[in-house]
Design an enzyme around this catalytic site. Structure first.
Site, PDB file in Angstrom:
ATOM      1  N   GLY A   1      14.894  -2.405  17.816  1.00  0.00           N
ATOM      2  CA  GLY A   1      13.998  -1.788  18.788  1.00  0.00           C
ATOM      3  C   GLY A   1      14.338  -2.253  20.189  1.00  0.00           C
ATOM      4  O   GLY A   1      15.483  -2.620  20.467  1.00  0.00           O
TER       5      GLY A   1
ATOM      6  N   ARG B   1      -9.745  -1.491  26.284  1.00  0.00           N
ATOM      7  CA  ARG B   1      -9.560  -1.020  24.915  1.00  0.00           C
ATOM      8  C   ARG B   1     -10.476  -1.706  23.916  1.00  0.00           C
ATOM      9  O   ARG B   1     -11.129  -1.052  23.106  1.00  0.00           O
ATOM     10  CB  ARG B   1      -8.110  -1.256  24.485  1.00  0.00           C
ATOM     11  CG  ARG B   1      -7.131  -0.368  25.215  1.00  0.00           C
ATOM     12  CD  ARG B   1      -5.709  -0.676  24.825  1.00  0.00           C
ATOM     13  NE  ARG B   1      -4.805   0.250  25.503  1.00  0.00           N
ATOM     14  CZ  ARG B   1      -3.486   0.222  25.393  1.00  0.00           C
ATOM     15  NH1 ARG B   1      -2.909  -0.694  24.641  1.00  0.00           N
ATOM     16  NH2 ARG B   1      -2.746   1.089  26.016  1.00  0.00           N
TER      17      ARG B   1
END
Lengths: 269, 647, 256
Positions: B42, B337
């Site tokens: 990644g 959040r």
């Protein structure tokens, strides 16, 4: 063999570009050929004069140069198509059980078939009208496919050279006689129909292959290609149709007119 | 367990540059003698593998996907932060550092976060140079937006596909090195264990997922960039293949696991549709800029909506509870959040949830459409609305969207020092797999920044430093012939054989689902002592059942997704327990970790800086023994601890 | 509230690359129309496992349409009937009760079937390795805003860079041509100023590798564009053709 040119023609894109460029030559030739043919509607005088021009007024070397160039284009076009098709088949040996196209047009998917039939037609066509070797056509028998010589006519009068009339092929009668054979006309119309399809994809595709197309031009070029295909189809197909419906007739005088022809004949006698 | 963070001396702004000067270097001609193993492709792994190879080291890179381009970094939507201050709105390295520490609820290590902010600018330069097509203004300059409640516009983005573009940038650099032969890429290879020689990480055991072959790979050091563990919840926004196995195997071989209870729940995901759900889809947080979050005031109305007898549109204004606006008047629908997620959960717990499953709240654009016109909303969120309609079949222009929180990111991970080296010498950990930079809560657009910072700018230095310290004489000395490899390989094979031989009645997926339910219920958005204690027992029981009754069809040769899943689920089982233990240990609420016992009167998270300002690091002490807890104290010299308030 | 459907699945089963495959029919009951296509396959697989049979192997990962892993031809169309949608984002509400669905792997010589619906797409990686990059090392990049890039150019590059490398273009092409994939990468990098120094080399190297991997040629029919989940345009192929031709012309006449 790894010169730039070899690499170029080995690559798929290289061969496609060759196909596009030769295609362009053939596309232009087809238009020229069609315009030439359409002169039949202007009378035997005009079409015969046109043929005379091509055959005798052009230097032989030039005539053969053009012919060979066109043949070479056809050959390269076909070679590229065949070798790419073989590669393509190798790349995709299996098909789907439920194969179905999403947006590809019928024309684009049938380029190979239309191409092969066109090739067969071109061979027949050249054998028929240029080489005149198609069996059963009775080229020697006047009135069937008359290659008989007639005087070259200009402005209703014979063209004279050294006091003698210049003679030429009666192309008018050759065409009319040829198309009076129903299956010749049918083959001809079908082939030009396929040509229309071939062009409807090919003309636009040509631009894509050389990289001169984008979203906006794609739509325009697709339309141009379709229009071009139809123009060519109509331009070619109208002649056999006119023959079959009796609109175009044979003219054994080569455009001189029967009266003048008769007088001429008398004088000659 | 030695938890020396090796933070360099000196003022925070000079730590990294001074540290770089002091590092041991490896002569360029000697670098080719070393072999580095990178697990994961990644942002962190791909960038590290490419950069180390560029420096001249030989690299082997492993990924479980069929191509390094598919790592889950690709799914990040929003953007990447950097302290460029292109907008002239007062941003600076210090401000980005400060915001990140504060956003992490003061549970991150200052020095690491400062370095992150410091290299953030280099990341943008590097990405642009490698061809990442960031959004631009008409003048040709890079565009920025404000993201995740930040008060400056410091987020760089490439449409809604920033993660994809950044990953493809790293992947293209990696591809170049593969083409040059400096990186050997192993696609469809899953790391199943790490091999230690004399205490140092010197290799890994992998299974080729295409052929089933188990093989040994030796190197001079190992870099793990294997992502987060969000899939312990079964349903999350992670990719199906994301797993904890590599990190957990490292933990079992002696690497400390830090803060596993820090998980981030993202408020704007599409709700679960039913039993068959396999994955949750995130929608950009930006939707909350214009959408209003609400549930009906009465549970009866909600019941009617759930049964499909009433549409959200038919609920009159005075029967709606815009709970975020009510509870947090100044931030309203833009509350962070963790806070928004918890508020939604509370509403659903009160029976006022609205999706068929009862787990969902409305995100309504009715007023925004009325105010700005449909066209304006379409321009802002058109692609998100389309995505929503694609998945749910509802048209959000006409009916309010439904959203529910979902697990999105995990801040915890393997403990690393300032050099990103774990407690196993020679084993480095980058990206989401380590714990270092986000504390207890991650800010939007910071994950991409951290992955690339680790991969491009930190690991290439610190790995070289380690190799330099080991000396060139040690390069390449350990081969797979070393007995340690045979031993670990035998363990790996025995485990695979065991999984295949149980031949029970329940599929690995079914076990995974059951595990996820326990963790979500008891170690999700709100955690309690009793719940966590229950969860530990339930997970232990489930684990026992798993090893007695799992059914893994197929064999070990060749592709066998069931076997892969079984191995991962087995590790999630053990890891889930560790996570609950950590949550139980942490008697405070901070960031993504909310203990119901520790909240203010208004129901807000209550930190305990006196007793819990530390990193909780777990040491593996045996399968049936409780893990040991170690503490790394967090010392704040540059940031003053304060309570986060979004009222 | 939840609507369900019963289906007949005709799935390609193949043990490995060395053996022949065949279609196997499976009835499947009570599939929610809110399920994604891959969730529908999950249900099938759970049933198969319950019967002690090997589940259908298929590639999948992110399930949100961005990683490009999922790859299957559904009723003859790569990624199924929804335009601009990957198989993982395709939902069952686009099918109807009683329908027979045929599921096949990508079919192309360069993408051999590894098992069931899984194919090997590493040729794409090798095309990238040949030239799908902009050379530069980490640490030596200049200030990002030092080189302004017109918005139009950046947008165009982004359109091209949106490719997810799933291989649907190859799967849908009757020639198994990889032109759309290769073109997207070339168009992305060749259009940006950073990519210009390697423009010619990139086009030549990537096309040579593409051909070498055994992909077919482009016949400009546009099936690739029609199935592309990211709607990569044929314009990219036009650019590749143009860049390739220009690079070739330059190489004919380069000083020796």
């Amino acid at each position: 063999m790894s010169s730039p040119f070899c690499n170029f023609i080995r690559s798929t894109i290289g061969r496609k570009i060759l196909m596009a460029l030769t295609g362009l030559v053939l596309v232009l030739f087809v238009m020229g050929h069609m315009l030439g043919n359409l002169q039949i509607f202007l009378g035997a005088e005009v079409i015969n004069a046109y043929a005379y021009q091509l055959h005798y007024e052009l230097p032989t070397a030039a005539l053969w140069g053009i012919r060979l160039f066109l043949l070479a284009c056809v050959a390269v076009h076909i070679w590229a198509a065949v070798s790419l098709t073989l590669d393509n088949k190798r790349a995709r040996p299996d098909s789907y059980a439920a194969e179905k196209p999403v947006q590809a047009t019928y024309a684009s998917r049938t380029m190979r078939i239309s191409g092969v039939i066109l090739l067969a037609f071109i061979i027949f066509h050249i054998a028929h009208y240029t080489a005149r070797v198609v069996p059963g056509m009775q080229y020697e028998e006047p009135g069937v496919l008359s290659p008989t010589e007639v005087p070259l006519v200009k402005g209703g009068e014979m063209v004279l050279k050294d006091g003698q009339p210049v003679m030429t092929f009666n192309v008018n009668d050759m065409m009319v006689a040829g198309f009076q054979v129903w299956w010749v006309s049918a083959f001809y119309i079908i082939a030009t129909g396929l040509l229309c399809m071939h062009l409807a994809h090919g003309v636009s595709s040509m631009f894509q292959t050389v990289g001169l197309r984008n979203k906006i031009w794609r739509k325009r070029l697709d339309l141009v290609a379709l229009a071009y295909g139809w123009v060519v189809f109509i331009g070619f197909a109208v002649i056999p149709l006119a023959v079959l419906t009796g609109l175009l007739q044979m003219d054994p005088t080569g455009g001189l007119g029967e009266e003048v022809a008769a007088i001429t004949e008398t004088i000659q006698k | 367990m030695n938890l020396d963070a090796k933070i360099p001396e000196g003022p925070i702004a000079e730590k990294w540059s001074k540290h770089k000067v002091k590092m041991k270097l490896v002569n360029p001609a000697n670098r080719r003698k070393y072999h580095i193993i990178v697990v994961g492709s990644g942002l962190a792994g791909g960038a590290a593998a490419a950069s180390l190879a560029e420096q001249g080291y030989n690299v082997s890179c492993f990924c479980y996907q069929d191509s390094p381009r598919r790592a889950h970094s690709i799914a990040a939507q929003g953007g990447i932060n950097a302290a460029k201050n292109y907008q002239n709105d007062g941003d600076s390295v210090y401000r980005l550092f400060y915001d990140t520490v504060k956003g992490g609820d003061y549970r991150a290590r200052e020095a690491n976060v400062y370095r992150l902010a410091e290299v953030s600018n280099n990341i943008i330069d590097q990405c642009v140079a490698s061809g990442v097509p960031f959004a631009r203004e008409y003048g040709g300059q890079l565009a920025n937006r404000s993201f995740g409640g930040a008060q400056v516009a410091r987020t760089f983005y490439a449409r809604g596909q920033t993660g994809q573009q950044l990953l493809l940038g790293a992947y293209s650099s990696l591809s170049r090195q593969i083409g040059l032969g400096k990186v050997t890429m192993y696609n469809r290879h899953e790391m199943l264990d790490v091999v230690k020689v004399d205490g140092h990480a010197k290799g890994i055991i992998v299974r080729n997922m295409a052929t089933g072959e188990v093989s040994r790979h030796a190197g001079d050091c190992v870099v793990l960039a294997t992502g987060g563990y969000g899939n312990v919840f079964f349903l999350s926004t992670n990719a199906q293949g994301c797993n904890v196995t590599a990190a957990y195997r490292a933990y079992k071989r002696g690497a400390g696991f830090a803060n596993p209870c820090y998980t981030q729940i993202h408020p704007t995901c599409i709700p679960v549709h039913g039993e068959q759900q396999s994955k949750l889809t995130l929608m950009s947080e930006s939707l909350r800029n214009d959408g209003r979050v609400w549930v009906p005031k009465s549970a009866e109305t909600a019941q009617k909506i759930r049964e499909g007898k009433l549409s959200g549109n038919d609920v009159p204004e005075d029967e709606r509870d815009y709970f975020l606006e009510r509870k947090y008047p100044s931030f309203g629908n833009l509350a962070p959040r963790d806070i928004s997620s918890r508020a939604a959960k509370e509403a659903c717990d009160e029976g006022r949830g609205i999706a068929a499953t009862g787990l969902g709240v409305f995100l309504d654009f009715r007023d925004a459409i009325k105010r700005d016109g449909r066209k304006a909303i379409e321009e802002r969120y058109g692609n998100l609305f389309d995505m929503y309609e694609c998945i749910t079949g509802d048209n959000p222009y006409q009916v309010p969207m439904m959203i529910f929180p979902a697990v999105h990111y995990t801040m915890g991970g393997l403990w690393v020092d300032y050099n990103l080296e774990s407690t196993i010498p020679g084993m480095f950990v980058g990206g989401e797999a380590n714990f270092s930079d986000h504390g207890a809560n991650r800010l939007g657009a910071s994950a991409l920044m951290q992955g690339l910072a680790d991969g491009y700018f930190v690991l290439p230095y610190t790995v070289g430093n380690y190799l330099g310290e080991q000396g060139v004489a040690a390069a390449g000395q350990i081969t797979t012939e070393h007995p340690a490899f045979a031993e670990v390989e035998a363990d790996v094979k025995a485990r695979i054989d065991k999984l295949l031989s149980i031949n029970g009645t329940e599929s690995p997926r079914s076990f995974h689902k059951r595990l996820g339910q326990i963790i979500w219920e008891k170690c999700g958005m709100a955690r309690s002592k009793a719940g966590l204690q229950e969860a530990i027992q339930e997970v232990q029981a489930l684990r026992k059942e798993f090893w007695e009754n799992v059914r893994v069809v197929g064999d070990a040769d060749g592709i066998n997704p069931e076997l892969e899943k079984a191995g991962r689920v087995a590790d999630f089982m053990e890891f889930g327990e560790l996570m609950c233990r950590d949550a139980l240990m942490r008697e405070e609420s901070c960031g993504g970790h909310f203990r119901v016992e520790h909240q203010t009167e208004e129901g807000e998270a209550k930190r305990d800086d006196e007793n819990f300002s530390f990193v909780g690091v777990w040491e593996y002490l045996g399968d049936d023994a409780e893990p040991g807890l170690h503490r790394e104290s967090l010392i704040y010299e540059n940031v003053k601890l304060a309570t986060r308030s979004y009222k | 509230m939840e609507k369900t459907m019963n289906l007949t699945l005709k799935v390609w089963r193949q043990k490995n690359a060395a053996t022949d495959g065949q279609f196997v029919e499976y009835p499947l009951k009570d599939v929610s129309e809110d399920s994604s296509f891959l969730e529908m396959l999950d249900i099938l697989n759970e049933e198969l496992v319950e019967q002690g049979k090997e589940p259908v192997a298929f590639d999948h990962d992110c399930r949100e349409g961005i990683c490009g892993t999922c790859s299957m031809t559904i009723n003859g169309t790569a990624h199924g009937p929804q335009r601009a949608t990957t198989a993982c984002q395709l939902h069952m509400r686009h099918f109807h009760d009683g329908q027979t669905i045929t599921i096949e792997p990508w079919r192309a010589k360069p993408f051999p079937v590894m098992k069931d619906l899984i194919v090997d797409r590493t040729p794409f990686d090798r095309i990238m390795q040949a030239g799908g990059f902009i050379t530069g090392r980490a640490g030596s990049a200049v200030e990002a805003n030092a080189m302004p890039i017109p918005k139009g150019t950046a947008d165009y590059a982004m359109d091209a860079a949106a490719c997810i490398g799933c291989g649907a273009c190859v799967a849908a092409c009757p020639n198994a041509s990889a032109m759309l994939f290769t073109a997207a990468k070339v168009a992305h990098m060749n259009s940006l100023p950073q990519g210009k120094p390697e423009k010619d080399r990139r086009a030549l190297a990537m096309v040579t590798t593409m051909d070498g991997e055994g992909f077919g040629g482009c016949t400009n029919i546009g099936e690739c564009e029609a199935v592309c989940p990211k709607e990569i345009s044929l314009d990219m192929i036009a650019q590749l053709n143009r860049d390739y031709a220009a690079a070739q012309v330059k190489s004919f006449f380069k000083a020796v």
